[in-house]
Design a protein around this motif. Structure first.
Motif, PDB file in Angstrom:
ATOM      1  N   THR A  47       0.836  -1.200   0.000  1.00 31.93           N
ATOM      2  CA  THR A  47       0.000   0.000   0.000  1.00 31.93           C
ATOM      3  C   THR A  47       0.871   1.250   0.000  1.00 31.93           C
ATOM      4  OG1 THR A  47      -1.750  -1.166   1.175  1.00 31.93           O
ATOM      5  CG2 THR A  47      -1.816   1.233   1.241  1.00 31.93           C
ATOM      6  N   TYR A  48       1.931   1.254   0.812  1.00 35.16           N
ATOM      7  CA  TYR A  48       2.862   2.387   0.835  1.00 35.16           C
ATOM      8  C   TYR A  48       3.464   2.601  -0.555  1.00 35.16           C
ATOM      9  CZ  TYR A  48       3.230   2.987   5.956  1.00 35.16           C
ATOM     10  OH  TYR A  48       2.997   3.261   7.270  1.00 35.16           O
ATOM     11  N   ARG A  49       3.904   1.507  -1.181  1.00 36.66           N
ATOM     12  CA  ARG A  49       4.537   1.627  -2.502  1.00 36.66           C
ATOM     13  C   ARG A  49       3.569   2.195  -3.529  1.00 36.66           C
ATOM     14  NH1 ARG A  49       7.555  -2.673  -0.685  1.00 36.66           N
ATOM     15  NH2 ARG A  49       6.082  -4.299  -1.260  1.00 36.66           N
ATOM     16  N   TYR A  50       2.343   1.671  -3.555  1.00 30.64           N
ATOM     17  CA  TYR A  50       1.346   2.167  -4.503  1.00 30.64           C
ATOM     18  C   TYR A  50       1.026   3.639  -4.254  1.00 30.64           C
ATOM     19  CZ  TYR A  50       0.218  -2.525  -6.256  1.00 30.64           C
ATOM     20  OH  TYR A  50       0.267  -3.764  -6.841  1.00 30.64           O
ATOM     21  N   ALA A  51       0.867   3.988  -2.985  1.00 34.47           N
ATOM     22  CA  ALA A  51       0.506   5.371  -2.648  1.00 34.47           C
ATOM     23  C   ALA A  51       1.600   6.346  -3.068  1.00 34.47           C
ATOM     24  CB  ALA A  51       0.228   5.485  -1.148  1.00 34.47           C
ATOM     25  N   LEU A  52       2.847   5.993  -2.805  1.00 35.77           N
ATOM     26  CA  LEU A  52       3.949   6.892  -3.157  1.00 35.77           C
ATOM     27  C   LEU A  52       4.230   6.891  -4.659  1.00 35.77           C
ATOM     28  CD1 LEU A  52       6.180   6.193  -0.070  1.00 35.77           C
ATOM     29  CD2 LEU A  52       4.954   8.303  -0.591  1.00 35.77           C
ATOM     30  N   ALA A  53       3.895   5.805  -5.333  1.00 42.34           N
ATOM     31  CA  ALA A  53       4.097   5.741  -6.784  1.00 42.34           C
ATOM     32  C   ALA A  53       3.189   6.719  -7.529  1.00 42.34           C
ATOM     33  CB  ALA A  53       3.857   4.322  -7.287  1.00 42.34           C
ATOM     34  N   ARG A  54       2.147   7.212  -6.888  1.00 42.03           N
ATOM     35  CA  ARG A  54       1.279   8.203  -7.527  1.00 42.03           C
ATOM     36  C   ARG A  54       1.946   9.572  -7.587  1.00 42.03           C
ATOM     37  NH1 ARG A  54      -2.187   6.052  -3.599  1.00 42.03           N
ATOM     38  NH2 ARG A  54      -3.334   4.319  -4.461  1.00 42.03           N
ATOM     39  N   VAL A 109       4.951  21.036  -3.742  1.00 39.34           N
ATOM     40  CA  VAL A 109       4.212  19.861  -3.262  1.00 39.34           C
ATOM     41  C   VAL A 109       2.705  20.086  -3.432  1.00 39.34           C
ATOM     42  CG1 VAL A 109       3.692  18.450  -1.234  1.00 39.34           C
ATOM     43  CG2 VAL A 109       6.037  19.202  -1.659  1.00 39.34           C
ATOM     44  N   ALA A 110       2.237  21.295  -3.127  1.00 31.60           N
ATOM     45  CA  ALA A 110       0.807  21.601  -3.268  1.00 31.60           C
ATOM     46  C   ALA A 110       0.368  21.458  -4.723  1.00 31.60           C
ATOM     47  CB  ALA A 110       0.522  23.011  -2.760  1.00 31.60           C
ATOM     48  N   LEU A 111       1.194  21.912  -5.654  1.00 32.51           N
ATOM     49  CA  LEU A 111       0.869  21.793  -7.075  1.00 32.51           C
ATOM     50  C   LEU A 111       0.778  20.325  -7.498  1.00 32.51           C
ATOM     51  CD1 LEU A 111       0.371  23.190  -9.794  1.00 32.51           C
ATOM     52  CD2 LEU A 111       2.843  23.181 -10.144  1.00 32.51           C
ATOM     53  N   ALA A 112       1.699  19.505  -7.015  1.00 33.50           N
ATOM     54  CA  ALA A 112       1.678  18.085  -7.347  1.00 33.50           C
ATOM     55  C   ALA A 112       0.388  17.433  -6.850  1.00 33.50           C
ATOM     56  CB  ALA A 112       2.892  17.380  -6.746  1.00 33.50           C
ATOM     57  N   PHE A 113      -0.020  17.749  -5.635  1.00 33.53           N
ATOM     58  CA  PHE A 113      -1.238  17.141  -5.105  1.00 33.53           C
ATOM     59  C   PHE A 113      -2.486  17.723  -5.757  1.00 33.53           C
ATOM     60  CE2 PHE A 113       1.597  15.303  -2.044  1.00 33.53           C
ATOM     61  CZ  PHE A 113       1.023  14.048  -1.876  1.00 33.53           C
ATOM     62  N   ALA A 114      -2.422  18.973  -6.200  1.00 32.32           N
ATOM     63  CA  ALA A 114      -3.548  19.538  -6.952  1.00 32.32           C
ATOM     64  C   ALA A 114      -3.723  18.780  -8.272  1.00 32.32           C
ATOM     65  CB  ALA A 114      -3.320  21.022  -7.208  1.00 32.32           C
ATOM     66  N   LYS A 115      -2.615  18.443  -8.919  1.00 30.77           N
ATOM     67  CA  LYS A 115      -2.690  17.656 -10.158  1.00 30.77           C
ATOM     68  C   LYS A 115      -3.274  16.268  -9.886  1.00 30.77           C
ATOM     69  CE  LYS A 115       1.123  19.829 -12.639  1.00 30.77           C
ATOM     70  NZ  LYS A 115       2.505  19.657 -13.146  1.00 30.77           N
ATOM     71  N   SER A 128     -10.503  11.566  -3.784  1.00 29.48           N
ATOM     72  CA  SER A 128     -10.124  10.162  -3.688  1.00 29.48           C
ATOM     73  C   SER A 128      -9.388   9.886  -2.391  1.00 29.48           C
ATOM     74  CB  SER A 128      -9.245   9.799  -4.884  1.00 29.48           C
ATOM     75  OG  SER A 128      -8.616   8.579  -4.685  1.00 29.48           O
ATOM     76  N   ARG A 129      -9.711   8.763  -1.794  1.00 30.05           N
ATOM     77  CA  ARG A 129      -8.991   8.326  -0.593  1.00 30.05           C
ATOM     78  C   ARG A 129      -7.538   8.024  -0.947  1.00 30.05           C
ATOM     79  NH1 ARG A 129      -7.939   3.365   1.916  1.00 30.05           N
ATOM     80  NH2 ARG A 129      -7.786   3.529   4.162  1.00 30.05           N
ATOM     81  N   ALA A 130      -7.297   7.601  -2.176  1.00 27.86           N
ATOM     82  CA  ALA A 130      -5.941   7.258  -2.613  1.00 27.86           C
ATOM     83  C   ALA A 130      -5.023   8.475  -2.578  1.00 27.86           C
ATOM     84  CB  ALA A 130      -5.975   6.671  -4.019  1.00 27.86           C
ATOM     85  N   VAL A 131      -5.518   9.643  -2.972  1.00 22.86           N
ATOM     86  CA  VAL A 131      -4.700  10.860  -2.961  1.00 22.86           C
ATOM     87  C   VAL A 131      -4.394  11.262  -1.523  1.00 22.86           C
ATOM     88  CG1 VAL A 131      -4.598  13.288  -3.627  1.00 22.86           C
ATOM     89  CG2 VAL A 131      -5.583  11.620  -5.202  1.00 22.86           C
ATOM     90  N   ALA A 132      -5.381  11.172  -0.647  1.00 21.79           N
ATOM     91  CA  ALA A 132      -5.168  11.481   0.769  1.00 21.79           C
ATOM     92  C   ALA A 132      -4.153  10.520   1.383  1.00 21.79           C
ATOM     93  CB  ALA A 132      -6.486  11.425   1.532  1.00 21.79           C
ATOM     94  N   GLN A 133      -4.216   9.271   0.965  1.00 23.98           N
ATOM     95  CA  GLN A 133      -3.271   8.266   1.438  1.00 23.98           C
ATOM     96  C   GLN A 133      -1.851   8.595   0.966  1.00 23.98           C
ATOM     97  OE1 GLN A 133      -3.946   4.298  -0.178  1.00 23.98           O
ATOM     98  NE2 GLN A 133      -4.318   3.568   1.899  1.00 23.98           N
ATOM     99  N   VAL A 151      -8.835  16.184   0.897  1.00 17.24           N
ATOM    100  CA  VAL A 151      -9.996  15.655   1.602  1.00 17.24           C
ATOM    101  C   VAL A 151     -10.550  14.470   0.817  1.00 17.24           C
ATOM    102  CG1 VAL A 151     -12.320  16.159   2.435  1.00 17.24           C
ATOM    103  CG2 VAL A 151     -10.543  17.916   2.538  1.00 17.24           C
ATOM    104  N   ALA A 152     -10.658  13.348   1.482  1.00 10.86           N
ATOM    105  CA  ALA A 152     -11.227  12.156   0.851  1.00 10.86           C
ATOM    106  C   ALA A 152     -12.681  12.042   1.258  1.00 10.86           C
ATOM    107  CB  ALA A 152     -10.461  10.914   1.281  1.00 10.86           C
ATOM    108  N   ARG A 153     -13.537  11.936   0.284  1.00 11.00           N
ATOM    109  CA  ARG A 153     -14.961  11.753   0.561  1.00 11.00           C
ATOM    110  C   ARG A 153     -15.388  10.416  -0.004  1.00 11.00           C
ATOM    111  NH1 ARG A 153     -15.609  17.267  -1.675  1.00 11.00           N
ATOM    112  NH2 ARG A 153     -15.207  18.654   0.056  1.00 11.00           N
ATOM    113  N   ALA A 154     -16.166   9.719   0.762  1.00 10.69           N
ATOM    114  CA  ALA A 154     -16.654   8.424   0.298  1.00 10.69           C
ATOM    115  C   ALA A 154     -17.609   8.634  -0.868  1.00 10.69           C
ATOM    116  CB  ALA A 154     -17.364   7.693   1.430  1.00 10.69           C
TER     117      ALA A 154
END
Length: 194
Positions: A55-62, A80-86, A94-99, A129-132
């Motif tokens: 899970t760590y590997r997949y999350a960081l691979a994004r 870093v903010a720009l990368a996460f905005a993309k 997505s919960r994946a982005v928050a992860q 923010v991850a929303r279900a």
């Protein structure tokens, strides 16, 4: 640091002195974020369950493909903010982005602890923010159709499916039931294990 003029050199010196006084001055490093993430993953993997390490590997691979080529000492909050905005544009709420954010933040905290970074640039970036996602719910007609299909189905799991539908038990709770937990005269089950 290099400067073209004496004035720029004095300005850089003042910045470096402030960082030194604040304890955030770190020596310049040639290690990139991608290199550090790989090293960090290698160091924490033995302490994790295999599924957690994956899970760590997949999350960081994004996120690594977006900013992994930057040197650690050149990472900034806006970068870093720009990368996460993309990432969020591709996977809104997505919960994946928050992860990914959480694991990268932890990774960079370790770099701060080891003196490779003065401060974690992610401390100044808002966590995504991850929303279900909205899940469809079955109404009474849907449940009646399902139970009718179970009556004609040739499966030994039909009673289990009916129990899950009628009780709201989790699958682990239903599979953990023993005959002593079931009272057929009253029509109850006691959940004691998962």
């Amino acid at each position: 640091r290099y400067a073209a003029t004496e004035r720029e050199a004095k300005a850089w010196l003042a910045v470096l002195q402030r960082e030194n006084f604040a304890g955030t001055l770190t020596p310049p490093a040639k290690r990139t974020l991608a290199q550090w993430v790989a090293e960090w993953l290698e160091s924490v993997t033995p302490t994790l369950r295999p599924s957690t390490a994956q899970t760590y590997r997949y999350a960081l691979a994004r996120v690594v493909p977006l900013i992994g080529h930057w040197r650690l000492d050149k990472l900034t909050p806006p970068l870093v903010a720009l990368a996460f905005a993309k990432l969020e544009r591709g996977h809104p709420h997505s919960r994946a982005v928050a992860q990914s954010f959480t694991y990268l933040h932890t990774c960079l905290n370790r770099a701060v602890m080891l003196g490779m970074l003065g401060v974690n640039p992610m401390d100044r970036v808002s966590r995504p923010v991850a929303r279900a996602a909205e899940r469809p719910h079955w109404g009474l007609p849907d449940m009646q159709r399902f139970l009718a299909a179970l009556d004609t189905a040739d499966t030994r799991y039909a009673p289990l499916f009916a129990l899950l539908l009628g009780s709201g038990l989790r699958i682990s709770e239903a599979l953990g039931l023993r005959w002593g937990d079931v009272d057929l005269t009253v029509g109850t089950v006691a959940v004691r294990r998962g």
